[in-house]
Design a protein around this motif. Structure first.
Motif, PDB file in Angstrom:
ATOM      1  N   PHE A   1      50.031   1.033  27.447  1.00 32.35           N
ATOM      2  CA  PHE A   1      50.182   0.095  26.605  1.00 32.35           C
ATOM      3  C   PHE A   1      49.331   0.340  25.338  1.00 32.35           C
ATOM      4  CE2 PHE A   1      48.014  -3.994  24.730  1.00 32.35           C
ATOM      5  CZ  PHE A   1      48.991  -4.568  24.286  1.00 32.35           C
ATOM      6  N   TYR A   2      48.019   0.580  25.410  1.00 33.12           N
ATOM      7  CA  TYR A   2      47.237   1.060  24.318  1.00 33.12           C
ATOM      8  C   TYR A   2      48.003   2.398  23.352  1.00 33.12           C
ATOM      9  CZ  TYR A   2      43.644  -1.481  26.793  1.00 33.12           C
ATOM     10  OH  TYR A   2      43.054  -2.439  27.410  1.00 33.12           O
ATOM     11  N   ALA A   3      48.466   3.185  24.243  1.00 36.20           N
ATOM     12  CA  ALA A   3      49.060   4.341  23.614  1.00 36.20           C
ATOM     13  C   ALA A   3      50.318   4.055  22.731  1.00 36.20           C
ATOM     14  CB  ALA A   3      49.357   5.503  24.501  1.00 36.20           C
ATOM     15  N   GLU A   4      51.104   3.148  23.303  1.00 34.87           N
ATOM     16  CA  GLU A   4      52.264   2.678  22.396  1.00 34.87           C
ATOM     17  C   GLU A   4      51.893   2.006  21.083  1.00 34.87           C
ATOM     18  OE1 GLU A   4      55.860   1.785  25.745  1.00 34.87           O
ATOM     19  OE2 GLU A   4      54.511   0.007  24.780  1.00 34.87           O
ATOM     20  N   ARG A   5      50.634   1.030  21.253  1.00 36.42           N
ATOM     21  CA  ARG A   5      50.297   0.471  20.104  1.00 36.42           C
ATOM     22  C   ARG A   5      49.715   1.516  18.817  1.00 36.42           C
ATOM     23  NH1 ARG A   5      49.795  -5.006  20.159  1.00 36.42           N
ATOM     24  NH2 ARG A   5      47.813  -5.002  18.860  1.00 36.42           N
ATOM     25  N   ALA A   6      48.966   2.327  19.563  1.00 33.94           N
ATOM     26  CA  ALA A   6      48.597   3.373  18.662  1.00 33.94           C
ATOM     27  C   ALA A   6      49.562   4.130  17.810  1.00 33.94           C
ATOM     28  CB  ALA A   6      47.391   3.996  19.433  1.00 33.94           C
ATOM     29  N   TRP A   7      50.863   4.408  18.743  1.00 33.16           N
ATOM     30  CA  TRP A   7      51.440   5.442  18.294  1.00 33.16           C
ATOM     31  C   TRP A   7      52.420   4.647  17.093  1.00 33.16           C
ATOM     32  CZ3 TRP A   7      52.991  10.118  17.400  1.00 33.16           C
ATOM     33  CH2 TRP A   7      54.330  10.429  17.099  1.00 33.16           C
ATOM     34  N   VAL A   8      52.712   3.497  17.413  1.00 35.72           N
ATOM     35  CA  VAL A   8      53.417   2.419  16.339  1.00 35.72           C
ATOM     36  C   VAL A   8      52.737   2.481  15.161  1.00 35.72           C
ATOM     37  CG1 VAL A   8      54.388   0.345  15.706  1.00 35.72           C
ATOM     38  CG2 VAL A   8      54.642   1.131  18.081  1.00 35.72           C
ATOM     39  N   TRP A   9      51.268   2.225  15.308  1.00 37.56           N
ATOM     40  CA  TRP A   9      50.391   2.188  14.030  1.00 37.56           C
ATOM     41  C   TRP A   9      50.386   3.615  13.370  1.00 37.56           C
ATOM     42  CZ3 TRP A   9      45.754   4.102  11.727  1.00 37.56           C
ATOM     43  CH2 TRP A   9      45.234   3.601  10.964  1.00 37.56           C
ATOM     44  N   LEU A  10      50.139   4.733  14.044  1.00 33.28           N
ATOM     45  CA  LEU A  10      49.967   6.158  13.286  1.00 33.28           C
ATOM     46  C   LEU A  10      51.578   6.376  12.646  1.00 33.28           C
ATOM     47  CD1 LEU A  10      48.174   8.093  15.866  1.00 33.28           C
ATOM     48  CD2 LEU A  10      47.447   7.500  13.932  1.00 33.28           C
ATOM     49  N   ARG A  11      52.545   6.090  13.344  1.00 32.60           N
ATOM     50  CA  ARG A  11      54.055   6.239  12.777  1.00 32.60           C
ATOM     51  C   ARG A  11      54.236   5.672  11.178  1.00 32.60           C
ATOM     52  NH1 ARG A  11      59.128   6.301  16.177  1.00 32.60           N
ATOM     53  NH2 ARG A  11      59.985   6.890  14.289  1.00 32.60           N
ATOM     54  N   ALA A  12      53.557   4.317  11.389  1.00 36.40           N
ATOM     55  CA  ALA A  12      53.875   3.524   9.957  1.00 36.40           C
ATOM     56  C   ALA A  12      52.990   4.064   8.826  1.00 36.40           C
ATOM     57  CB  ALA A  12      53.564   2.202  10.389  1.00 36.40           C
ATOM     58  N   ARG A  13      51.996   4.915   9.352  1.00 34.44           N
ATOM     59  CA  ARG A  13      51.096   5.395   8.283  1.00 34.44           C
ATOM     60  C   ARG A  13      50.674   4.394   7.223  1.00 34.44           C
ATOM     61  NH1 ARG A  13      53.928  11.125   6.729  1.00 34.44           N
ATOM     62  NH2 ARG A  13      53.896  11.915   8.896  1.00 34.44           N
ATOM     63  N   PRO A  14      50.054   3.159   7.915  1.00 35.89           N
ATOM     64  CA  PRO A  14      49.567   2.115   6.947  1.00 35.89           C
ATOM     65  C   PRO A  14      48.604   2.364   5.987  1.00 35.89           C
ATOM     66  CG  PRO A  14      48.586   1.707   9.081  1.00 35.89           C
ATOM     67  CD  PRO A  14      49.612   2.961   9.071  1.00 35.89           C
ATOM     68  N   TRP A  15      47.869   3.377   6.143  1.00 32.52           N
ATOM     69  CA  TRP A  15      46.801   3.793   5.107  1.00 32.52           C
ATOM     70  C   TRP A  15      47.333   4.167   3.706  1.00 32.52           C
ATOM     71  CZ3 TRP A  15      47.772   6.320   9.710  1.00 32.52           C
ATOM     72  CH2 TRP A  15      48.479   7.620   9.678  1.00 32.52           C
ATOM     73  N   ARG A  16      48.737   4.390   3.676  1.00 35.91           N
ATOM     74  CA  ARG A  16      49.216   4.807   2.635  1.00 35.91           C
ATOM     75  C   ARG A  16      49.531   3.691   1.482  1.00 35.91           C
ATOM     76  NH1 ARG A  16      53.965   9.243   3.843  1.00 35.91           N
ATOM     77  NH2 ARG A  16      52.574  11.158   4.212  1.00 35.91           N
ATOM     78  N   ASP A  17      49.552   2.387   2.080  1.00 31.25           N
ATOM     79  CA  ASP A  17      49.796   1.440   1.449  1.00 31.25           C
ATOM     80  C   ASP A  17      48.521   0.281   1.452  1.00 31.25           C
ATOM     81  OD1 ASP A  17      50.723  -1.033   0.248  1.00 31.25           O
ATOM     82  OD2 ASP A  17      52.202  -1.554   1.828  1.00 31.25           O
ATOM     83  N   PRO A  18      47.656   0.176   0.461  1.00 27.60           N
ATOM     84  CA  PRO A  18      46.477  -0.859   0.438  1.00 27.60           C
ATOM     85  C   PRO A  18      46.677  -2.167   0.696  1.00 27.60           C
ATOM     86  CG  PRO A  18      46.289   0.724  -1.389  1.00 27.60           C
ATOM     87  CD  PRO A  18      47.863   0.815  -1.097  1.00 27.60           C
ATOM     88  N   ALA A  19      47.970  -2.746   0.312  1.00 25.25           N
ATOM     89  CA  ALA A  19      48.128  -3.777   0.851  1.00 25.25           C
ATOM     90  C   ALA A  19      48.843  -4.260   2.468  1.00 25.25           C
ATOM     91  CB  ALA A  19      49.322  -4.695  -0.082  1.00 25.25           C
ATOM     92  N   SER A  20      48.912  -3.139   3.221  1.00 24.87           N
ATOM     93  CA  SER A  20      49.377  -3.225   4.220  1.00 24.87           C
ATOM     94  C   SER A  20      48.520  -4.254   5.202  1.00 24.87           C
ATOM     95  CB  SER A  20      49.721  -1.995   5.050  1.00 24.87           C
ATOM     96  OG  SER A  20      49.993  -1.916   6.289  1.00 24.87           O
ATOM     97  N   ILE A  21      49.067  -5.268   6.104  1.00 25.96           N
ATOM     98  CA  ILE A  21      48.370  -5.995   6.884  1.00 25.96           C
ATOM     99  C   ILE A  21      47.670  -5.202   7.997  1.00 25.96           C
ATOM    100  CG2 ILE A  21      49.539  -7.932   6.312  1.00 25.96           C
ATOM    101  CD1 ILE A  21      50.873  -7.631   8.981  1.00 25.96           C
TER     102      ILE A  21
END
Length: 565
Positions: free
Chosen positions: A361-381
């Motif tokens: 469960f933790y690994a899935e959530r971490a993978w989804v977060w990493l794939r989205a690369r949210p750090w590229r978008d400062p406005a990303s929630i």
């Protein structure tokens, strides 16, 4: 982004988590936490006249502090000052006894539970699930055991969770003063256990990821912890080197010279730790979409646990962990096991499977977060979520605990438990809030049903431990009353440490003989007498003292007093 703009952003709440909607449910839950804690105290008395595991070290250090004659103890790795000062306050007011120091830790423990509840609510977790998470921590066997000791773990957890709560309030827009308060709590965490400094790293990393960095904010977060670390380092430089440093050097030398043996030992200890951690997380388990992710970890745990069963006779050997085949820790003491081997094997398989599935469960959530690369978008929630402070801290703590700590025991994952509770609690809270969610996801009572056996074990095992420990301590003291010196008997790790450590450490220093460096009391102990649960070859029984084991249904067992033939 200019410094002024960045500082201004800290004055508004994040778009992800707004102000907490406090209500009567929160008041009711906090009262329930306090009442529940009071009920535990009624069931298990804090009174004791004997040390618990390593807390004889901190008892001695509190005495040194009260005499204004403090120096780092020869046998403690943590700095511990943030813990000792709290205990010394109680000892100065009420007396320097194990019972008083236990009471000081109980106050810390109830504060820890309330702080954790508040932290969960600030992370947008509904009151019902925040209470469930708090109970999961409070009724955890390792947490309860350490609550009734004067070990540093609960105090460190209070300062850590308090620092995270303050930092999160700061970045949610409640004012810069919360960042300074977080820095103060972090300094206390560092002065209790050195890796408390990682909280600063996690908070600063969040500022960078969320594009909230300003030098003013960074100063508020880091100034007090840095001053504490520098001040202690300067003071510590002029203190005599404790004996534990030589032991650490020996361990590290062995680690590099026999790396294969080190990896094998580390594999065993990680398997034991994750097995008990899996049982602790059972009330919060959520199904992963891809449960097959759990198979490699489960295979790793299974391999080492079956090797453990072959070599040590159990998935839960008595190797310094708090939870073992005796119920609770009886390290360096010949304790009798409870239950059958098959019960412990079944619990082991359940714990391994539970943690492996939860890890998926933790690994899935971490993978989804990493794939989205949210750090590229400062406005990303996803990068504005202050829970990232906890997640970054958790990753660093896991690295320190599982990879860098020279000695690895199950109590070391206690600091990780609250962080591991957050993702499933947030998921359950979000599902419960969905109008169209299946009915089965809404009620929390099935999870309380999973928590009940764990809570029952914690309470009964704590009660058993106290009766057993008190009985064996009384048996040893009865020998002293007959004129037997403490160094002429072996009565367990706590007895050896409390009475014989200083003489053993001095003997090692005077002679330069480091044979007993891993267990300094061994340098002076000549066991003419042994206090034990089991008969020992070469010794005859001269006394038998009964006590009751409620984990075994109230059966009468005995502590034996043995004399060398």
């Amino acid at each position: 982004m200019t410094t002024a703009v960045a500082a201004n952003r800290l004055k508004v709440r994040t778009p992800v988590l707004g102000a907490v909607a406090w209500g009567r449910a929160d008041v009711r839950n906090i009262v329930a936490i306090l009442l529940g804690f009071a009920c535990v105290l009624l069931l298990v008395s804090p009174a004791r006249s004997y040390p618990v595991t390593d807390d004889w070290i901190y008892w001695q250090s509190v005495g040194d502090l009260l005499r204004i004659d403090y120096a780092p103890h020869d046998w403690t790795q943590p700095i511990a000052l943030g813990h000792l000062a709290w205990g010394a306050l109680f000892a100065a007011l009420f007396g320097h006894t194990f019972t008083v120091l236990t009471l000081s830790n109980l106050v810390m423990s109830v504060a820890c539970l309330v702080i954790f509840y508040l932290l969960l609510r600030h992370l947008d977790i509904a009151p019902t699930y925040a209470l469930l998470g708090t109970a999961t921590l409070g009724f955890n066997p390792i947490y309860l055991f350490l609550t009734y000791s004067f070990m540093t773990d609960v105090t460190f957890l209070v300062y850590t969770l308090g620092a995270c709560l303050c930092y999160i309030r700061g970045v949610q827009g409640y004012g810069e003063r919360w960042l300074w308060l977080g820095g103060l709590a972090t300094a206390l965490a560092y002065l209790t256990r050195q890796y408390g400094v990682l909280i600063v790293v996690a908070a600063l990393a969040f500022l960078l990821l969320s594009r909230r960095w300003s030098w003013r904010s960074a100063l508020a977060i880091a100034a007090i912890p840095i001053m504490a670390a520098v001040s202690y380092s300067v003071w510590g430089h002029f203190q005599p080197a404790p004996l534990i440093n030589l032991q650490m050097d020996a361990v590290n030398e062995t680690r590099f010279q026999h790396f294969d043996r080190y990896l094998t030992d580390r594999g065993f200890r990680i398997a034991w730790l994750l097995t008990s951690l899996g049982l602790s997380l059972l009330p919060l388990m959520l199904r992963a979409r891809r449960p097959l992710i759990s198979l490699p970890l489960f295979a790793f745990l299974l391999y080492f646990q079956f090797q453990s069963a072959t070599i040590f006779g159990s998935f839960w050997p008595s190797n310094g962990n708090i939870i073992d085949i005796t119920g609770y820790i009886f390290y360096a003491y010949d304790a009798a096991a409870i239950w059958t081997r098959w019960v412990w094997l079944a619990l082991g398989v359940l714990g391994m499977a539970a943690f492996s599935l939860q890890f998926a469960f933790y690994a899935e959530r971490a993978w989804v977060w990493l794939r989205a690369r949210p750090w590229r978008d400062p406005a990303s929630i996803q990068v504005q979520d202050p829970a990232l402070i906890l997640y970054i801290l958790g990753l660093m703590l896991a690295g320190v605990v599982f990879l860098l700590t020279p000695f690895l025991f199950d109590r070391y994952w206690l600091a990780l438990l609250p962080i591991l509770c957050v993702p499933p609690l947030r998921q359950m809270s979000a599902q419960g809030a969905e109008v169209d969610a299946p009915a089965s996801t809404k009620p929390a009572w099935p999870r309380w049903a999973l928590l009940a056996p764990l809570a029952l074990f914690s309470l009964v095992a704590m009660r058993d431990y106290k009766e057993h420990a008190g009985t064996r301590w009384s048996a040893a003291e009865s020998l002293v009353a007959r004129g037997i010196r403490p160094d002429q008997m072996r009565a367990g790790y706590e007895w050896d440490g409390f009475y014989n450590f200083k003489a053993g450490a001095q003997r090692i220093r005077d002679t330069g003989d480091f044979t007993n460096l891993n267990y300094p009391p061994g340098a002076v102990i000549d066991p003419v007498y042994i206090v034990s649960d089991l008969p020992i070859s070469g010794y005859r029984e001269i006394d038998s003292i009964p006590y009751h084991s409620w984990l075994e249904g109230g059966v009468t067992r005995s502590v034996l007093v043995l004399q060398r033939k």
